[in-house]
Design a protein around this motif. Structure first.
Motif, PDB file in Angstrom:
ATOM      1  N   LEU A   1       0.826  -1.210   0.000  1.00 47.84           N
ATOM      2  CA  LEU A   1       0.000   0.000   0.000  1.00 47.84           C
ATOM      3  C   LEU A   1       0.863   1.265   0.000  1.00 47.84           C
ATOM      4  CD1 LEU A   1      -2.814  -1.108   2.470  1.00 47.84           C
ATOM      5  CD2 LEU A   1      -2.937  -0.930  -0.024  1.00 47.84           C
ATOM      6  N   ILE A   2       2.024   1.219   0.660  1.00 50.68           N
ATOM      7  CA  ILE A   2       2.961   2.346   0.589  1.00 50.68           C
ATOM      8  C   ILE A   2       3.374   2.582  -0.855  1.00 50.68           C
ATOM      9  CG2 ILE A   2       5.305   3.118   1.181  1.00 50.68           C
ATOM     10  CD1 ILE A   2       4.962   1.602   3.837  1.00 50.68           C
ATOM     11  N   LYS A   3       3.702   1.493  -1.537  1.00 50.35           N
ATOM     12  CA  LYS A   3       4.127   1.578  -2.936  1.00 50.35           C
ATOM     13  C   LYS A   3       3.029   2.169  -3.810  1.00 50.35           C
ATOM     14  CE  LYS A   3       6.985   0.383  -6.347  1.00 50.35           C
ATOM     15  NZ  LYS A   3       8.369   0.890  -6.469  1.00 50.35           N
ATOM     16  N   LEU A   4       1.803   1.727  -3.627  1.00 51.96           N
ATOM     17  CA  LEU A   4       0.689   2.194  -4.442  1.00 51.96           C
ATOM     18  C   LEU A   4       0.345   3.649  -4.128  1.00 51.96           C
ATOM     19  CD1 LEU A   4      -1.591  -0.984  -4.282  1.00 51.96           C
ATOM     20  CD2 LEU A   4      -0.242  -0.201  -6.233  1.00 51.96           C
ATOM     21  N   ALA A   5       0.267   3.980  -2.845  1.00 52.31           N
ATOM     22  CA  ALA A   5      -0.076   5.354  -2.468  1.00 52.31           C
ATOM     23  C   ALA A   5       1.033   6.321  -2.864  1.00 52.31           C
ATOM     24  CB  ALA A   5      -0.326   5.440  -0.967  1.00 52.31           C
ATOM     25  N   GLY A   6       2.284   5.856  -2.828  1.00 48.02           N
ATOM     26  CA  GLY A   6       3.421   6.719  -3.116  1.00 48.02           C
ATOM     27  C   GLY A   6       3.558   7.108  -4.570  1.00 48.02           C
ATOM     28  N   GLU A   7       2.720   6.564  -5.449  1.00 53.42           N
ATOM     29  CA  GLU A   7       2.749   6.994  -6.841  1.00 53.42           C
ATOM     30  C   GLU A   7       2.368   8.464  -6.980  1.00 53.42           C
ATOM     31  OE1 GLU A   7       0.276   4.398  -9.088  1.00 53.42           O
ATOM     32  OE2 GLU A   7       1.567   2.631  -8.802  1.00 53.42           O
ATOM     33  N   ARG A   8       1.575   8.996  -6.007  1.00 50.80           N
ATOM     34  CA  ARG A   8       1.181  10.404  -6.072  1.00 50.80           C
ATOM     35  C   ARG A   8       1.324  11.126  -4.742  1.00 50.80           C
ATOM     36  NH1 ARG A   8      -3.224  14.244  -6.504  1.00 50.80           N
ATOM     37  NH2 ARG A   8      -4.448  13.004  -5.042  1.00 50.80           N
ATOM     38  N   VAL A   9       1.146  10.402  -3.639  1.00 50.26           N
ATOM     39  CA  VAL A   9       1.166  11.016  -2.314  1.00 50.26           C
ATOM     40  C   VAL A   9       2.611  11.074  -1.811  1.00 50.26           C
ATOM     41  CG1 VAL A   9       0.311  10.851   0.059  1.00 50.26           C
ATOM     42  CG2 VAL A   9      -1.133  10.099  -1.848  1.00 50.26           C
ATOM     43  N   PRO A  10       3.081  12.243  -1.329  1.00 49.68           N
ATOM     44  CA  PRO A  10       4.462  12.357  -0.839  1.00 49.68           C
ATOM     45  C   PRO A  10       4.738  11.435   0.344  1.00 49.68           C
ATOM     46  CG  PRO A  10       3.486  14.534  -1.177  1.00 49.68           C
ATOM     47  CD  PRO A  10       2.377  13.539  -1.312  1.00 49.68           C
ATOM     48  N   THR A  11       5.995  11.052   0.478  1.00 49.33           N
ATOM     49  CA  THR A  11       6.402  10.156   1.566  1.00 49.33           C
ATOM     50  C   THR A  11       6.050  10.716   2.924  1.00 49.33           C
ATOM     51  OG1 THR A  11       8.254   9.389   0.200  1.00 49.33           O
ATOM     52  CG2 THR A  11       8.362   8.911   2.556  1.00 49.33           C
ATOM     53  N   THR A  12       6.310  12.026   3.147  1.00 47.50           N
ATOM     54  CA  THR A  12       6.034  12.622   4.455  1.00 47.50           C
ATOM     55  C   THR A  12       4.551  12.598   4.788  1.00 47.50           C
ATOM     56  OG1 THR A  12       6.091  14.775   3.338  1.00 47.50           O
ATOM     57  CG2 THR A  12       8.072  14.108   4.556  1.00 47.50           C
ATOM     58  N   GLU A  13       3.700  12.693   3.793  1.00 49.82           N
ATOM     59  CA  GLU A  13       2.254  12.656   4.039  1.00 49.82           C
ATOM     60  C   GLU A  13       1.808  11.258   4.464  1.00 49.82           C
ATOM     61  OE1 GLU A  13      -1.841  14.132   1.769  1.00 49.82           O
ATOM     62  OE2 GLU A  13       0.144  14.615   0.954  1.00 49.82           O
ATOM     63  N   ILE A  14       2.375  10.239   3.804  1.00 46.57           N
ATOM     64  CA  ILE A  14       2.076   8.858   4.207  1.00 46.57           C
ATOM     65  C   ILE A  14       2.540   8.626   5.641  1.00 46.57           C
ATOM     66  CG2 ILE A  14       2.452   6.422   3.673  1.00 46.57           C
ATOM     67  CD1 ILE A  14       3.035   7.245   0.785  1.00 46.57           C
ATOM     68  N   LEU A  15       3.729   9.113   5.957  1.00 47.91           N
ATOM     69  CA  LEU A  15       4.257   8.978   7.310  1.00 47.91           C
ATOM     70  C   LEU A  15       3.367   9.662   8.333  1.00 47.91           C
ATOM     71  CD1 LEU A  15       8.133   9.497   7.026  1.00 47.91           C
ATOM     72  CD2 LEU A  15       6.968   7.536   8.029  1.00 47.91           C
ATOM     73  N   PHE A  16       2.876  10.860   7.999  1.00 47.37           N
ATOM     74  CA  PHE A  16       2.047  11.620   8.932  1.00 47.37           C
ATOM     75  C   PHE A  16       0.783  10.840   9.300  1.00 47.37           C
ATOM     76  CE2 PHE A  16      -1.359  14.682   9.832  1.00 47.37           C
ATOM     77  CZ  PHE A  16      -0.785  15.389  10.882  1.00 47.37           C
ATOM     78  N   VAL A  17       0.115  10.282   8.305  1.00 42.78           N
ATOM     79  CA  VAL A  17      -1.101   9.516   8.578  1.00 42.78           C
ATOM     80  C   VAL A  17      -0.778   8.294   9.428  1.00 42.78           C
ATOM     81  CG1 VAL A  17      -2.990   8.211   7.536  1.00 42.78           C
ATOM     82  CG2 VAL A  17      -2.231  10.349   6.491  1.00 42.78           C
ATOM     83  N   ARG A  18       0.319   7.617   9.097  1.00 46.94           N
ATOM     84  CA  ARG A  18       0.719   6.462   9.900  1.00 46.94           C
ATOM     85  C   ARG A  18       1.014   6.878  11.335  1.00 46.94           C
ATOM     86  NH1 ARG A  18       4.408   3.212  12.197  1.00 46.94           N
ATOM     87  NH2 ARG A  18       4.556   1.014  11.563  1.00 46.94           N
ATOM     88  N   GLY A  19       1.640   8.053  11.503  1.00 47.73           N
ATOM     89  CA  GLY A  19       1.973   8.524  12.832  1.00 47.73           C
ATOM     90  C   GLY A  19       0.747   8.830  13.668  1.00 47.73           C
ATOM     91  N   VAL A  20      -0.235   9.510  13.071  1.00 48.04           N
ATOM     92  CA  VAL A  20      -1.457   9.874  13.807  1.00 48.04           C
ATOM     93  C   VAL A  20      -2.181   8.620  14.289  1.00 48.04           C
ATOM     94  CG1 VAL A  20      -3.743  10.914  13.590  1.00 48.04           C
ATOM     95  CG2 VAL A  20      -1.755  12.092  12.666  1.00 48.04           C
ATOM     96  N   ILE A  21      -2.361   7.653  13.393  1.00 46.80           N
ATOM     97  CA  ILE A  21      -3.051   6.421  13.777  1.00 46.80           C
ATOM     98  C   ILE A  21      -2.188   5.607  14.741  1.00 46.80           C
ATOM     99  CG2 ILE A  21      -3.958   4.234  12.899  1.00 46.80           C
ATOM    100  CD1 ILE A  21      -4.879   5.720  10.438  1.00 46.80           C
TER     101      ILE A  21
END
Length: 294
Positions: free
Chosen positions: A25-45
Motif C-alpha cells: 500500500l505504501i508503494k501504491l499510495a506513493g505513486e502520487r502522495v508524498p512520503t512525508t504525508e504517508i508517514l504523517f497519517v501512519r503517525g497519527v493512527i
C-alpha cells in the motif's frame, strides 16, 4: 507428525503478512502522495494505537528515560522515512531484500558497541548477506556495464535505512531494561506526527482510494508490528527468523501480482544470500526485538 503451528509462529506469520500488505500500500499510495504525508497519517493512527496499549497496560505514557525515548523516536522517524522512500522509489522486491539485511547489521553493531558474541559462523553469514546486498544493488564500480539501472539515490537511502533501523533496534534493547514496550512504541509516531509536516515539500489532497490506502498503511503496519512483537516475545530466535524471511517472498508476489514487477535473477540470487545469512545469524545469535524498530 504434528504439523500444527505454535502460537509464536502464528503471530509472526500473521504479522509478516500484514506488514507486507502495508508495504504494498505504501508503494501504491506513493505513486502520487508524498512520503512525508504517508508517514504523517501512519503517525497519527500509530499514536492512537499505542495510546490504547498504554491505557490497557495501566502505565504512564511518557516513560522514565524521556531524553533517550525522544532520541529513539527521532531515529525511528528517520528509519521509517528511509524505508518508505526506498519502497516507493525501488521495485518492491528489491527494496525489501535490501532492507531485510538489518538483522545482520544489528549483529555487527552489537559486536562493535556492546561486546556481544559474533562467532566465525556469524561472521561468514555477515559476508554472505553483504554479498547478497551487492548482488541486488549491482553498483557500477563492481559490475561495470552489467550494473543496476535502479535509482542511485533510492539505493543510497535504502542502505542508510538499514543502518538507522539497526541503530533503532539497539536503542530499543537499551530502553527495554527500564521502559514498557508500549511506551517505547509510542515515541516514533509522536515524533513522526510532529516532524513530518516540517519536511513536507507540498502535500496533495488524497482521493478516496488514496485515503483508503493511507489508512491501510497505518492499520496493517501497526497491526503487523503488534503481532510480530507478540511472536518475538514467546518464540525462539531461530524459528522466528525463518518466518520473517517470508516478507521477501510476499514482496515478490505482490510485485508480480499488482505492480508488474518481475524480479530478475540478480534479485532472486541476492535475496537468497541475504535470507541465508539472516537465518544463520538468527540461529547463532540472540533474538532482536526487531518488531519494535519503527
Amino acid at each position: 507428525m504434528n504439523l500444527s503451528l505454535t502460537p509464536g509462529v502464528r503471530h509472526m506469520l500473521l504479522g509478516t503478512f500484514l506488514f507486507s500488505i502495508g508495504s504494498l500500500l505504501i508503494k501504491l499510495a506513493g505513486e502520487r502522495v508524498p512520503t512525508t504525508e504517508i508517514l504523517f497519517v501512519r503517525g497519527v493512527i500509530g499514536i492512537g494505537f499505542c495510546w490504547c496499549l498504554v491505557r490497557r497496560a495501566g502505565i504512564g505514557m511518557f516513560g522514565k528515560r524521556r531524553f533517550m525515548l525522544a532520541a529513539r523516536g527521532i531515529i525511528g522517524f528517520t528509519s521509517l522515512f528511509t524505508e518508505f522512500y526506498a519502497i516507493i522509489h525501488l521495485p518492491l522486491a528489491d527494496a525489501t531484500a535490501i532492507l531485510f539485511v538489518h538483522p545482520v547489521v544489528v549483529a555487527v553493531l552489537a559486536w562493535l558497541t556492546m561486546g556481544e558474541r559474533l562467532s566465525a559462523k556469524s561472521m561468514a553469514a555477515v559476508a554472505m548477506s553483504l554479498t547478497g546486498v551487492a548482488v541486488v544493488c549491482r553498483p557500477g564500480f563492481l559490475f561495470g556495464a552489467g550494473g543496476s539501472h535502479l535509482d542511485p539515490l533510492a539505493l543510497a537511502v535504502a542502505l542508510g535505512g538499514v543502518l538507522f533501523t539497526a541503530v533503532a533496534i539497539l536503542t530499543v534493547r537499551s530502553l527495554a531494561k527500564t521502559e514498557h514496550p508500549a511506551v517505547v512504541m509510542l515515541y516514533p509516531p509522536l515524533i513522526i506526527t510532529a516532524v513530518s509536516p516540517l519536511f513536507a515539500a507540498g502535500w496533495v489532497n488524497p482521493t478516496v482510494t488514496e485515503w483508503a490506502m493511507l489508512l491501510g498503511v497505518a492499520l496493517f503496519m501497526n497491526a503487523g508490528q503488534y503481532f510480530m512483537t507478540r511472536g518475538y516475545a514467546i518464540e525462539s530466535a531461530a524459528r522466528i527468523s525463518a518466518i520473517s524471511c517470508l516478507e521477501i517472498v510476499f514482496a515478490a508476489i505482490w510485485g508480480i501480482s499488482f505492480l508488474s514487477e518481475i524480479p530478475d535473477v540478480w534479485v532472486v540470487s541476492g535475496g537468497l544470500l541475504i535470507v541465508m545469512g539472516t537465518l544463520i545469524i538468527g540461529h547463532d545469535g540472540p533474538s532482536e526485538q526487531a518488531s519494535q524498530e519503527s
